[in-house]
Design a protein around this motif. Structure first.
Motif, PDB file in Angstrom:
ATOM      1  N   ASP A  18      37.240 -38.070 -10.256  1.00 38.94           N
ATOM      2  CA  ASP A  18      36.744 -37.435  -9.226  1.00 38.94           C
ATOM      3  C   ASP A  18      37.517 -36.663  -8.300  1.00 38.94           C
ATOM      4  OD1 ASP A  18      34.233 -38.584  -9.723  1.00 38.94           O
ATOM      5  OD2 ASP A  18      34.241 -40.038  -8.357  1.00 38.94           O
ATOM      6  N   GLY A  19      38.770 -37.194  -8.209  1.00 37.24           N
ATOM      7  CA  GLY A  19      40.138 -36.380  -7.675  1.00 37.24           C
ATOM      8  C   GLY A  19      40.404 -35.111  -8.479  1.00 37.24           C
ATOM      9  N   LEU A  20      40.066 -35.185  -9.721  1.00 41.54           N
ATOM     10  CA  LEU A  20      40.330 -33.822 -10.645  1.00 41.54           C
ATOM     11  C   LEU A  20      39.479 -33.046 -10.289  1.00 41.54           C
ATOM     12  CD1 LEU A  20      41.851 -35.620 -13.783  1.00 41.54           C
ATOM     13  CD2 LEU A  20      43.227 -34.151 -12.296  1.00 41.54           C
ATOM     14  N   VAL A  21      37.812 -33.491 -10.304  1.00 38.26           N
ATOM     15  CA  VAL A  21      36.809 -32.573 -10.105  1.00 38.26           C
ATOM     16  C   VAL A  21      36.991 -31.968  -8.800  1.00 38.26           C
ATOM     17  CG1 VAL A  21      34.400 -32.684  -9.914  1.00 38.26           C
ATOM     18  CG2 VAL A  21      35.233 -34.020 -11.883  1.00 38.26           C
ATOM     19  N   ALA A  22      37.020 -32.756  -7.805  1.00 38.92           N
ATOM     20  CA  ALA A  22      37.053 -32.049  -6.471  1.00 38.92           C
ATOM     21  C   ALA A  22      38.174 -31.311  -6.366  1.00 38.92           C
ATOM     22  CB  ALA A  22      37.311 -33.331  -5.438  1.00 38.92           C
ATOM     23  N   ALA A  23      39.369 -31.127  -6.986  1.00 38.49           N
ATOM     24  CA  ALA A  23      40.372 -30.196  -6.919  1.00 38.49           C
ATOM     25  C   ALA A  23      40.015 -28.866  -7.696  1.00 38.49           C
ATOM     26  CB  ALA A  23      41.477 -30.487  -7.417  1.00 38.49           C
ATOM     27  N   SER A  24      39.075 -28.877  -8.973  1.00 36.59           N
ATOM     28  CA  SER A  24      38.770 -27.956  -9.769  1.00 36.59           C
ATOM     29  C   SER A  24      38.129 -26.960  -9.151  1.00 36.59           C
ATOM     30  CB  SER A  24      38.288 -28.574 -11.080  1.00 36.59           C
ATOM     31  OG  SER A  24      37.599 -27.659 -11.773  1.00 36.59           O
ATOM     32  N   PRO A  25      38.704 -25.678  -9.439  1.00 38.50           N
ATOM     33  CA  PRO A  25      37.870 -24.305  -8.981  1.00 38.50           C
ATOM     34  C   PRO A  25      36.555 -24.523  -9.447  1.00 38.50           C
ATOM     35  CG  PRO A  25      40.059 -23.643  -9.401  1.00 38.50           C
ATOM     36  CD  PRO A  25      39.623 -25.224  -9.974  1.00 38.50           C
ATOM     37  N   SER A 248      33.091 -31.047  -1.483  1.00 37.64           N
ATOM     38  CA  SER A 248      34.306 -30.755  -0.454  1.00 37.64           C
ATOM     39  C   SER A 248      34.131 -29.353  -0.109  1.00 37.64           C
ATOM     40  CB  SER A 248      35.653 -30.908  -0.962  1.00 37.64           C
ATOM     41  OG  SER A 248      35.816 -30.456  -2.077  1.00 37.64           O
ATOM     42  N   ARG A 249      33.451 -28.505  -1.143  1.00 37.77           N
ATOM     43  CA  ARG A 249      33.245 -27.143  -0.578  1.00 37.77           C
ATOM     44  C   ARG A 249      31.987 -26.505  -0.146  1.00 37.77           C
ATOM     45  NH1 ARG A 249      35.805 -27.295  -5.745  1.00 37.77           N
ATOM     46  NH2 ARG A 249      38.010 -26.542  -5.686  1.00 37.77           N
ATOM     47  N   ARG A 250      30.919 -27.329  -0.844  1.00 37.29           N
ATOM     48  CA  ARG A 250      29.688 -26.717  -0.591  1.00 37.29           C
ATOM     49  C   ARG A 250      28.429 -27.532  -0.473  1.00 37.29           C
ATOM     50  NH1 ARG A 250      30.886 -25.113  -5.576  1.00 37.29           N
ATOM     51  NH2 ARG A 250      32.255 -23.206  -5.054  1.00 37.29           N
ATOM     52  N   ALA A 251      27.105 -27.086  -0.008  1.00 39.34           N
ATOM     53  CA  ALA A 251      26.046 -27.836   0.148  1.00 39.34           C
ATOM     54  C   ALA A 251      25.169 -27.314  -1.086  1.00 39.34           C
ATOM     55  CB  ALA A 251      25.376 -27.596   1.205  1.00 39.34           C
ATOM     56  N   TYR A 252      24.511 -28.181  -1.624  1.00 32.55           N
ATOM     57  CA  TYR A 252      23.500 -27.653  -2.873  1.00 32.55           C
ATOM     58  C   TYR A 252      21.941 -28.102  -2.438  1.00 32.55           C
ATOM     59  CZ  TYR A 252      28.024 -27.604  -5.182  1.00 32.55           C
ATOM     60  OH  TYR A 252      29.196 -27.302  -5.528  1.00 32.55           O
ATOM     61  N   TYR A 253      21.205 -27.305  -2.535  1.00 36.27           N
ATOM     62  CA  TYR A 253      19.716 -27.448  -2.225  1.00 36.27           C
ATOM     63  C   TYR A 253      19.121 -28.055  -3.684  1.00 36.27           C
ATOM     64  CZ  TYR A 253      15.052 -25.750  -1.206  1.00 36.27           C
ATOM     65  OH  TYR A 253      13.723 -25.641  -0.813  1.00 36.27           O
ATOM     66  N   ARG A 282      29.498 -29.243   8.895  1.00 32.97           N
ATOM     67  CA  ARG A 282      30.312 -30.027   7.948  1.00 32.97           C
ATOM     68  C   ARG A 282      31.567 -29.586   7.754  1.00 32.97           C
ATOM     69  NH1 ARG A 282      27.154 -34.455   5.397  1.00 32.97           N
ATOM     70  NH2 ARG A 282      24.854 -34.476   6.122  1.00 32.97           N
ATOM     71  N   GLY A 283      31.887 -28.189   7.803  1.00 27.97           N
ATOM     72  CA  GLY A 283      32.775 -27.611   7.442  1.00 27.97           C
ATOM     73  C   GLY A 283      33.169 -27.087   6.156  1.00 27.97           C
ATOM     74  N   LEU A 284      31.721 -26.985   5.618  1.00 25.40           N
ATOM     75  CA  LEU A 284      31.708 -26.496   4.193  1.00 25.40           C
ATOM     76  C   LEU A 284      32.038 -24.724   4.149  1.00 25.40           C
ATOM     77  CD1 LEU A 284      29.006 -28.750   3.021  1.00 25.40           C
ATOM     78  CD2 LEU A 284      31.204 -28.990   2.799  1.00 25.40           C
ATOM     79  N   ALA A 285      32.426 -24.585   3.094  1.00 27.84           N
ATOM     80  CA  ALA A 285      32.624 -23.092   2.933  1.00 27.84           C
ATOM     81  C   ALA A 285      31.276 -22.255   2.122  1.00 27.84           C
ATOM     82  CB  ALA A 285      33.733 -22.757   1.917  1.00 27.84           C
ATOM     83  N   GLU A 286      30.431 -22.798   1.544  1.00 29.90           N
ATOM     84  CA  GLU A 286      29.500 -22.439   1.003  1.00 29.90           C
ATOM     85  C   GLU A 286      28.272 -23.188   0.914  1.00 29.90           C
ATOM     86  OE1 GLU A 286      31.947 -19.339  -2.310  1.00 29.90           O
ATOM     87  OE2 GLU A 286      31.600 -21.444  -2.718  1.00 29.90           O
ATOM     88  N   PHE A 287      26.936 -22.386   0.606  1.00 26.62           N
ATOM     89  CA  PHE A 287      25.664 -23.128   0.703  1.00 26.62           C
ATOM     90  C   PHE A 287      24.995 -22.347  -0.627  1.00 26.62           C
ATOM     91  CE2 PHE A 287      21.246 -23.328   1.656  1.00 26.62           C
ATOM     92  CZ  PHE A 287      20.897 -24.646   2.658  1.00 26.62           C
ATOM     93  N   ASP A 288      24.808 -23.348  -1.533  1.00 34.80           N
ATOM     94  CA  ASP A 288      24.203 -23.047  -3.010  1.00 34.80           C
ATOM     95  C   ASP A 288      22.846 -23.297  -3.187  1.00 34.80           C
ATOM     96  OD1 ASP A 288      23.733 -22.628  -5.519  1.00 34.80           O
ATOM     97  OD2 ASP A 288      25.618 -23.538  -6.401  1.00 34.80           O
ATOM     98  N   PHE A 289      22.058 -22.232  -3.294  1.00 34.49           N
ATOM     99  CA  PHE A 289      20.552 -22.427  -3.176  1.00 34.49           C
ATOM    100  C   PHE A 289      19.987 -23.297  -4.563  1.00 34.49           C
ATOM    101  CE2 PHE A 289      20.814 -19.735   0.549  1.00 34.49           C
ATOM    102  CZ  PHE A 289      19.800 -19.958   1.486  1.00 34.49           C
ATOM    103  N   VAL A 290      21.052 -23.244  -5.445  1.00 37.01           N
ATOM    104  CA  VAL A 290      20.745 -23.760  -6.742  1.00 37.01           C
ATOM    105  C   VAL A 290      19.369 -23.242  -7.725  1.00 37.01           C
ATOM    106  CG1 VAL A 290      20.456 -25.936  -8.025  1.00 37.01           C
ATOM    107  CG2 VAL A 290      21.789 -26.075  -5.832  1.00 37.01           C
ATOM    108  N   GLY A 291      19.867 -22.053  -7.958  1.00 32.87           N
ATOM    109  CA  GLY A 291      18.892 -21.252  -9.077  1.00 32.87           C
ATOM    110  C   GLY A 291      17.745 -20.298  -8.247  1.00 32.87           C
TER     111      GLY A 291
END
Length: 321
Positions: A18-25, A248-253, A282-291
């Motif tokens: 999970d640490g590697l996933v969280a840090a991956s672009p 850690s970066r974004r929210a997903y709908y 929450r301090g997130l950078a992006e909001f992904d509407f997912v599709g």
């Protein structure tokens, strides 16, 4: 050969993975250990790189026999991710990611009869997929299917000015729903009941297995703290509910439900605005509407002024021996 020093091994350490996933672009909540387990299916977590130094990752969802690597419902992005590292020149990074991807695809297509994955929209260079068995097409090549999502940059978003950036119909519905009550929810069964009604209105009876999957995903997200279930209620009762996931970066709908009797109340729009503001808080950078891959739902999501992002579904069938 250049790839001789590379290896692919399995990871059984949740915290390390999970640490590697969280840090991956390219990392998203959909590759996290908690989400993968909530699917209730076979999966493996592969580390790719030099011995003792993972440089790429792959979350692989398998069929019951373990012979096919497949996509999964409600899992929009999966597949290959690169491990975050020190800044390198672009030409060097492109060459290294190409080498890692080619090696990973060689390994995966040798191990699985089918390799199917939806790459993150942050996975920029898909040439290793397109060039797989380039001169030996009879051995099996990847088919790339273009897909789109919509991503809102949360920098500068605030409740005072953001509505003016959205379509006029969204502003109208936001005004209509200004007095509605928005709250966080924990009643998963109430959400599932409304979710089933949403599909029933369209003449679709959800199978028990589909509802069970939605229940597992929702329950795990709430219990493990990477999800938010919320509702918007009119005087007649709850009109709309949504489940958002977070990393850690974004929210997903991910899931939305509406009471068919109140679907024109504006509650769904009001709830979307509130979830955007919550992601910002929450301090997130992006909001992904997912599709945005169907006309009606795509139009609704794009009316909130996000930016289109291209990603690819990849699929390769190994030629029969």
């Amino acid at each position: 050969m250049a790839s001789a020093a590379l290896q692919m091994s399995e990871c059984d350490d949740d915290a390390a993975w999970d640490g590697l996933v969280a840090a991956s672009p390219q990392g998203t909540v959909f590759s996290s250990s908690g989400f993968l387990r909530s699917l209730g299916c076979r999966f493996r977590r592969y580390l790719i790189g030099a011995p003792g130094r993972p440089q790429a990752l792959c979350a692989a969802i398998e069929d019951e026999a373990g012979e096919r690597l497949l996509g999964h419902d409600y899992t929009p992005y999966l597949g290959l991710l690169f491990v975050a590292g020190a800044a390198t020149p672009a030409r060097q990074r492109v060459a290294e990611e190409m080498r890692l991807s080619q090696f990973a695809l060689e390994q995966l297509t040798a191990r699985y009869r089918t390799v199917a994955m939806a790459l993150s929209w942050q996975y920029a260079d898909v040439r290793p997929f397109l060039w797989h068995n380039y001169h030996e097409s009879a051995l099996g090549q990847f088919k790339a299917t273009p897909r789109y999502t919509a991503v809102l940059d949360l920098d500068g978003i605030d409740a005072a000015t953001y509505p003016e950036q959205t379509r006029a119909c969204r502003r109208q519905e936001l005004r209509k729903g200004a007095a509605y009550a928005v709250r966080e929810e924990s009643d998963v069964e109430a959400f599932l009941a409304m979710y089933a009604l949403t599909f029933a209105r369209q003449g679709i009876a959800l199978a028990p297995a589909a509802l069970a999957l939605v229940r597992r995903i929702t329950t795990a997200a709430l219990e493990q703290g990477y999800g938010r279930l919320s509702s918007c209620s009119t005087e007649q009762g709850a009109a709309a509910m949504t489940l958002f996931l977070f990393d850690s970066r974004r929210a997903y709908y991910l899931f939305a439900a509406n009471d068919p009797a109140l679907r024109n109340s504006g509650a769904a729009t009001r709830l979307m605005f509130e979830n955007i503001y919550d992601a910002k808080r929450r301090g997130l950078a992006e909001f992904d509407f997912v599709g945005v891959n169907s006309p009606q739902r795509g139009d609704f999501k794009l009316s909130f002024n996000p930016e289109l992002k291209l990603y690819f579904d990849m699929r390769c069938e190994r030629a029969a021996a």
